[in-house]
Structures are given as C-alpha cells and as structure tokens.
Design an enzyme around this catalytic site. Structure first.
Site, PDB file in Angstrom:
ATOM      1  CD  GLU A  83      -5.320  -0.454   1.692  1.00 30.85           C
ATOM      2  OE1 GLU A  83      -4.926  -0.350   2.803  1.00 30.85           O
ATOM      3  OE2 GLU A  83      -5.816  -1.565   1.484  1.00 30.85           O
ATOM      4  CD  GLU A 142      -5.732  -8.812   5.553  1.00 34.11           C
ATOM      5  OE1 GLU A 142      -4.447  -8.259   5.562  1.00 34.11           O
ATOM      6  OE2 GLU A 142      -6.648  -8.126   5.182  1.00 34.11           O
ATOM      7  NE  ARG A 175      -1.618  -3.630  12.170  1.00 38.30           N
ATOM      8  CZ  ARG A 175      -2.297  -4.053  11.274  1.00 38.30           C
ATOM      9  NH1 ARG A 175      -2.250  -5.584  10.802  1.00 38.30           N
ATOM     10  NH2 ARG A 175      -2.730  -3.219  10.351  1.00 38.30           N
ATOM     11  CG  ASP A 221      -8.938  -2.252   5.555  1.00 37.75           C
ATOM     12  OD1 ASP A 221      -8.225  -1.753   6.321  1.00 37.75           O
ATOM     13  OD2 ASP A 221      -8.570  -2.987   4.599  1.00 37.75           O
ATOM     14  CG  HIS A 229     -14.822  -3.379   1.431  1.00 39.32           C
ATOM     15  ND1 HIS A 229     -13.832  -3.669   0.066  1.00 39.32           N
ATOM     16  CD2 HIS A 229     -13.727  -3.762   2.497  1.00 39.32           C
ATOM     17  CE1 HIS A 229     -12.651  -4.485   0.476  1.00 39.32           C
ATOM     18  NE2 HIS A 229     -12.772  -4.260   1.803  1.00 39.32           N
ATOM     19  NE  ARG A 263      -3.243  -3.068   0.230  1.00 34.49           N
ATOM     20  CZ  ARG A 263      -3.992  -3.714  -0.615  1.00 34.49           C
ATOM     21  NH1 ARG A 263      -3.785  -3.103  -1.796  1.00 34.49           N
ATOM     22  NH2 ARG A 263      -4.278  -4.809  -0.361  1.00 34.49           N
TER      23      ARG A 263
HETATM   24  O1  GCW Z   1      -6.232  -2.624   4.589  1.00 31.40           O
HETATM   25  C1  GCW Z   1      -5.641  -4.045   4.585  1.00 31.40           C
HETATM   26  C2  GCW Z   1      -4.801  -3.894   3.338  1.00 31.40           C
HETATM   27  C3  GCW Z   1      -3.628  -4.733   3.631  1.00 31.40           C
HETATM   28  C4  GCW Z   1      -3.096  -4.720   5.144  1.00 31.40           C
HETATM   29  C5  GCW Z   1      -4.128  -5.188   5.936  1.00 31.40           C
HETATM   30  C6  GCW Z   1      -3.547  -4.957   7.378  1.00 31.40           C
HETATM   31  C7  GCW Z   1      -0.870  -4.910   5.781  1.00 31.40           C
HETATM   32  O2  GCW Z   1      -5.270  -4.017   2.232  1.00 31.40           O
HETATM   33  O3  GCW Z   1      -2.638  -4.816   2.672  1.00 31.40           O
HETATM   34  O4  GCW Z   1      -1.914  -5.617   5.394  1.00 31.40           O
HETATM   35  O5  GCW Z   1      -4.964  -4.312   5.731  1.00 31.40           O
HETATM   36  O6  GCW Z   1      -3.738  -3.622   7.860  1.00 31.40           O
HETATM   37  O7  GCW Z   1      -3.013  -5.805   7.977  1.00 31.40           O
END
Ligand code: GCW
Length: 615
Positions: free
Chosen positions: A352, A249, A282, A324, A462, A123
């Site tokens: 982003e 993720e 996190r 997000d 989104h 990003r």
């Molecule tokens: O918003 C999403 C992004 C990912 C990012 C993730 C996160 C670093 O698309 O690219 O990864 O969040 O915050 O972990």
C-alpha cells in the site's frame, strides 16, 4: 507447417511449453514423471511422482510426529498426516538434499484478503478478487482450478489459513448463500492443509438478523451469533474462526454500546469455542475515543485495560508498526504492553505505502527488522495482508511474488535470513546462473532501504498522497479532523525544524516502549537516525551523524534512494540475456516507472521541506 503446429499443440497439451507470464510463481518444476512413490495416495505423492528427480521416495504416516511437522530421512518423508507429508514433499522438491526434522514456528500462518464481495480489493493492486465477484446480484461461481492453484502455492510455503474477505466486512458474507460459497472454497483448500476464516461485521445481527441492536451483552445478540456459528460449522466443520475490525474507521463494534473490546470479542469467542474456533481481534483502532491523542499511542490506550480479560481463544492482531503500514516504523508498543493476551502480528504483503505493484520492494528485511524488536516467541501467529489478485502473475509485479513467498517462509521460520529467502525465490522463479543471481539478489536486498530513502528517510512518515497512498504529498489533505490523515500533522515542518516530538517533551509516545527503547528513543542524541523524525522535532541546522545538517542529510538520502533505483535498472538491463522476454519487459517497464516516481518523491519533498529549511 501442419506438423509444426501439431508439435507445438502437443507440447502445450503436455504442459512442456509454457509461456513465462509469471502464472507459475515459484513452482516452475519441470515434470519428470520418474519417481516411484511408496505410501498413501495423496497430493504429496502426486507432486513427488510428477516432479521429484530421484528414483524412489517413501511417504510414511507416523502418529508420534507433531501436527504439521515432518521428518526426512534418506528419501523417506514421515509425518503425522497428509499435511505434514505435503510440507515435507515441497521441502524436498525445493531442496533435494534436505534431511532431518522440521516444524513450523508459528501456529497461525494466515493470509488476510481484503477482498470485497463485489470483486474489488481494498489496497489490491493485482486485479480483482480470486474468490469473489457478482453475477447480477448473486455471487459468481468459484473458479475451482484457480483456487486450487492458490492453495498449492500457499501449501508450498507452509501457509495454513486464509481470511477470505475484507476486514471492512460486508454482513452478507454470513448469509446462507455465501456460507455455501465459503464451504466450496474450504473443500478445495482443505487437502492443502489450509483453513478458512472470515472477517465479520460486528453489526451483522442487525443487518442480517433483523435485531435492533448488536450489543454484545444482549441475550438475542449472543443467541444470534451462536446460531450463526453453529450454521457455519455444520457446513465447514474445520472452519477457523473470525477476524474482526471493530470501532475503527467507521466500522461498528462493542464501543457503540459502551462495551469494551474484551466484551465484544468474548461474546464472539463463546460462539465459536465449542467448535475450536478462534477470534482474531484487531488493535488497529484510533479516532473517536481519543480525540487529540497522538495516533501512534492510541492502540495501547484503547486496549491496555482489556489485558487479561479476553477468553483464551481470542488473539489480539496488531500491525507491526503503531501507525499504519509505512515503509519504516518503529515496532508497535502494543507488543510490549499486553502481557496476558495472545498476540499476532499483522504484516502487509500488498505494498500500500511501498509503491504498490509498481515498485520493486522486497519486504523480508522489513519483517526481519520487526522480529528484531518483537521476538517471535511472543507471538502465536502472523497474518499477511495478501497481494494476490486475478492478474496473470497473481501479484501485479513479478517481484511482488517474492513478498508472498517471503511471508510464508518467515511464518514457517522467522529466523531465516532475508538473503536466503530471496535466493530460494530467485532460483525457483528464474532460470539464472550464479553470476546473474548475485546482482539480482543484491537489488532485492537493497530495495526496501532504497524505498525508505526516496519516500520517507530519517523517520518521516505518512506524507503520501491522500487516500490512494501512491506518490508524495507532504502538503496534502488538510482537514481539521481526522488530523490522523494529514501529512502536515505528521511531519510538522516549520521554520524551526521538522519531525514529530513524541518524546517526554511532546506526546510522550516513547513512554509506551520497554527499556532500553524507551530511553533510547526519548533522547535526541541516542535515538537511531532511522527513527529521528518519528520521535523528535529537529532543527534544520542539527548535525546528523554524517556531519551534514538535517536538510542536507535529507537531500543526501533522497538522492541516494533515487540512485539506488538507477542502479536497479542497470542490474536489470545486465540480466536481460538470462531472463525470458515477457517477464523481463514487464519488470523493466515497472522499474522505469519506479525511477520516475522516486524522482517525483525527491523533488516534491525537497522543494517543500526546503521552502522551510532554506528560508
Ligand atoms: O492502512 C489502512 C488502509 C485501509 C485499511 C485499514 C485497516 C482495510 O488504508 O484501507 O482498511 O488500514 O487496516 O483496517
């Protein structure tokens, strides 16, 4: 002819003629070399000697002053140590009339770089990493001058920490080779009051240490992390600590061993505690454990049982919104639900979902909006996902520099008004008079709302193009799982209406909010329109506050967003005589592009939603 060349060369060498390519950020002081500076030799003294326009200034060490604070009386700056003096010096340079005592609001004012060791940036829209790259399979040499310029810029706005690598972390960052590089960077940042932190991969003991497991309760795993912490602190005694993205993720984490987040975080916390280190853990976790649960509810479900179980040197780091980094989200209810755990807000400076480095969007109003719901007093710090890269102007878009600047200023004082910050930044960044500054200020202040309007008005979210998140794709990416990435899952448009029912009749996400927000958001008639489709599935025929039907209101708002960008272009064109050529051109090109993209959003979204609404 020769003479002229010589003159130009001399000026260049003396730093008097500098191209306005944005590389100097908001630090475009003209060197005057006038002031006599009394006190200890330090960076603050150097800066003042070079740039202070008064005749004399005194720097005084005063051990009774709190760390990082400073006092300015007349032209004497007092502070506990050189960092405080430096903050005082930059304040005096910015505002020569400043008097009195200042201290930073948040203890932790940290940039998070999502920089990968191969030089790419997740990003990142301003070129490659300023810290990392490869030379064959070895880390490239650190560019000390560049890192020093970065440190200076951060110190000038009070940032006191930086996480040097992506939260999707390569285990290699903890290898001796990279620890040495981190040590080099730390040495450059230290005199500027900036500590280094690293993102770590939870499975590092396996990838790097050859262990069979990364189970946080396993004795060998604990020993491995303790030894690793010891090795780091031997090289970098003031190392800040670790940032961890776990079980999110695809990243490994304690959940892989049926352990809790607290168990995972505490094991790392114990490893760094003897040295005063912290763990920033996190809460951006969704997916695996929560199939079928509304994504915006998952952080609370995932962490609520861990509240009170974390070591005191663990801080839970959460994005400002529950989904997000969308242009507008309601605040993340995790801030209401963890009562015994220190918390940090993660804000995203890199845009982003806000047009990346191509759109002019000033983010301070968005962050101020968040602080209106989550009182800064509930937070111990703020982390900003950096928008910095190797581009000449650091941030890709000249105006994106304002977001780096605003993050630092709000981390120092979250009560500062967006307008004041923008005004400071504009005055420092361009040589403009009041009559030109006012319209530019207005453009900056309106830009975030404009972005919301032309991308996702009334609480839509989104509906971005898959993966790269630039541009509209309300009908895009339809997968069975992860549903959490599909626009259609979020807007739920059908012949009856549009929006995600998160009220008690839907996913009941509203119940995670404290009062009055819980009731306010739950009821369609009291839900603020800016969150309408975030919390409710609303019939197309619904009358909005303006009296327009829902589809007409959407149409109106997309149009309003596009018009705003048209007016930004007018403002920019009117400012042409006062702005230096290169930066004017570069911003102009981007504004033209922003307009095209805003029109694309308007057309794509209204065509698509209209196909349901206007049947
Ligand atoms: O918003 C999403 C992004 C990912 C990012 C993730 C996160 C670093 O698309 O690219 O990864 O969040 O915050 O972990």
């Amino acid at each position: 002819m020769k003479k002229l060349t010589l003159l130009i060369m001399t000026c260049l060498v003396m730093g008097q003629v500098q191209a306005e390519d944005g590389s100097r950020l908001w630090l475009r002081y003209q060197s005057v070399d006038k002031a006599k500076v009394n006190g200890p030799a330090c960076i603050a003294a150097d800066e003042l000697r070079k740039y202070f326009r008064g005749d004399e200034v005194t720097l005084a060490i005063d051990p009774t002053i709190e760390a990082e604070a400073f006092k300015i009386e007349g032209t004497t700056i007092s502070a506990k140590d050189e960092t405080g003096l430096l903050y005082g010096a930059y304040t005096l340079l910015r505002e020569p009339a400043t008097q009195g005592y200042q201290k930073p609001y948040f203890k932790y004012r940290i940039l998070n770089h999502w920089d990968n060791l191969d030089g790419t940036i997740e990003r990142g829209y301003a070129g490659r990493s300023i810290f990392w790259d490869l030379d064959g399979d070895q880390p490239k040499a650190i560019d000390a001058a560049l890192v020093r310029a970065y440190a200076r810029a951060n110190a000038s706005i009070g940032i006191n920490g930086t996480v040097l690598n992506n939260v999707n972390a390569s285990p290699r960052i903890l290898s001796p080779l990279y620890i040495n590089k981190v040590k080099e960077i730390a040495a450059i940042l230290r005199p500027y009051g900036i500590k280094v932190y690293l993102s770590v991969n939870f499975a590092s003991p396996m990838a790097l240490g050859g262990l069979q497991t990364a189970d946080p309760l396993n004795a060998k795993v604990k020993t491995w992390w303790k030894a690793k912490a010891k090795e780091i602190y031997r090289e970098i005694p003031d190392f800040g600590g670790f940032l961890v993205k776990a079980n999110s993720e695809g990243q490994p984490g304690p959940g892989d061993y049926h352990r809790t987040h607290a168990q995972g975080a505490n094991m790392l916390a114990d490893a760094v505690a003897p040295y005063g280190g912290i763990i920033m853990w996190r809460s951006f976790v969704y997916g695996a454990n929560h199939k079928g649960e509304d994504r915006v509810k998952q952080a609370v479900s995932e962490f609520i049982n861990d509240d009170g179980l974390f070591r005191s040197n663990v801080i839970l780091q959460s994005k400002n919104g529950p989904l997000d980094f969308q242009p507008r989200e309601p605040y993340a209810p995790i801030f209401d639900n963890m009562h015994k755990t220190p918390q940090m807000a993660e804000l995203q400076i890199t845009q982003e979902y806000l047009g990346q480095s191509r759109h002019l969007v000033y983010l301070a109003p968005m962050w101020r909006e968040f602080f209106g719901y989550v009182a800064p007093a509930r937070l111990v710090g703020v982390a900003g996902v950096a928008n910095i890269g190797l581009d000449k102007n650091w941030c890709g878009h000249h105006f994106s520099q304002a977001n780096w600047y605003a993050f630092g200023r709000l981390a120092w004082d979250p009560t500062l008004k967006s307008e004041q910050i923008a005004d400071e930044w504009l005055s420092a960044t361009f040589d403009i008079d009041d009559s030109h500054r006012t319209p530019l200020l207005s453009m900056m202040l309106r830009s975030r709302e404009a972005c919301v309007d032309y991308m996702m008005p009334l609480g839509l979210h989104h509906i971005f193009k898959f993966d790269h998140h630039y541009g509209p794709e309300p009908d895009g990416y339809i997968a069975h799982y992860p549903l959490e990435w599909c626009p259609v899952y979020y807007h739920q448009a059908d012949s009856a209406g549009i929006g995600f029912d998160r009220s008690h009749t839907g996913t009941d996400a509203t119940s995670q909010y404290r009062e009055p927000y819980c009731s306010l958001y739950d009821d369609l008639t009291t839900c603020p329109e800016r969150y309408l489709l975030w919390f409710h599935h609303v019939p197309w025929t619904y009358r909005t506050n303006s009296g327009r039907t829902l589809i007409d209101e959407l149409t109106y708002r997309y149009g309003r967003g596009v018009k705003e960008v048209e007016s930004f272009i007018d403002i920019w064109h009117n400012s042409k005589p006062t702005i230096d050529e290169q930066r004017w051109q570069e911003v102009d090109e981007r504004l033209q592009h922003q307009l095209e993209n805003a029109r694309e959003w308007q057309k794509t979204c209204l065509d698509y939603f209209g196909s349901f609404a206007r049947k």
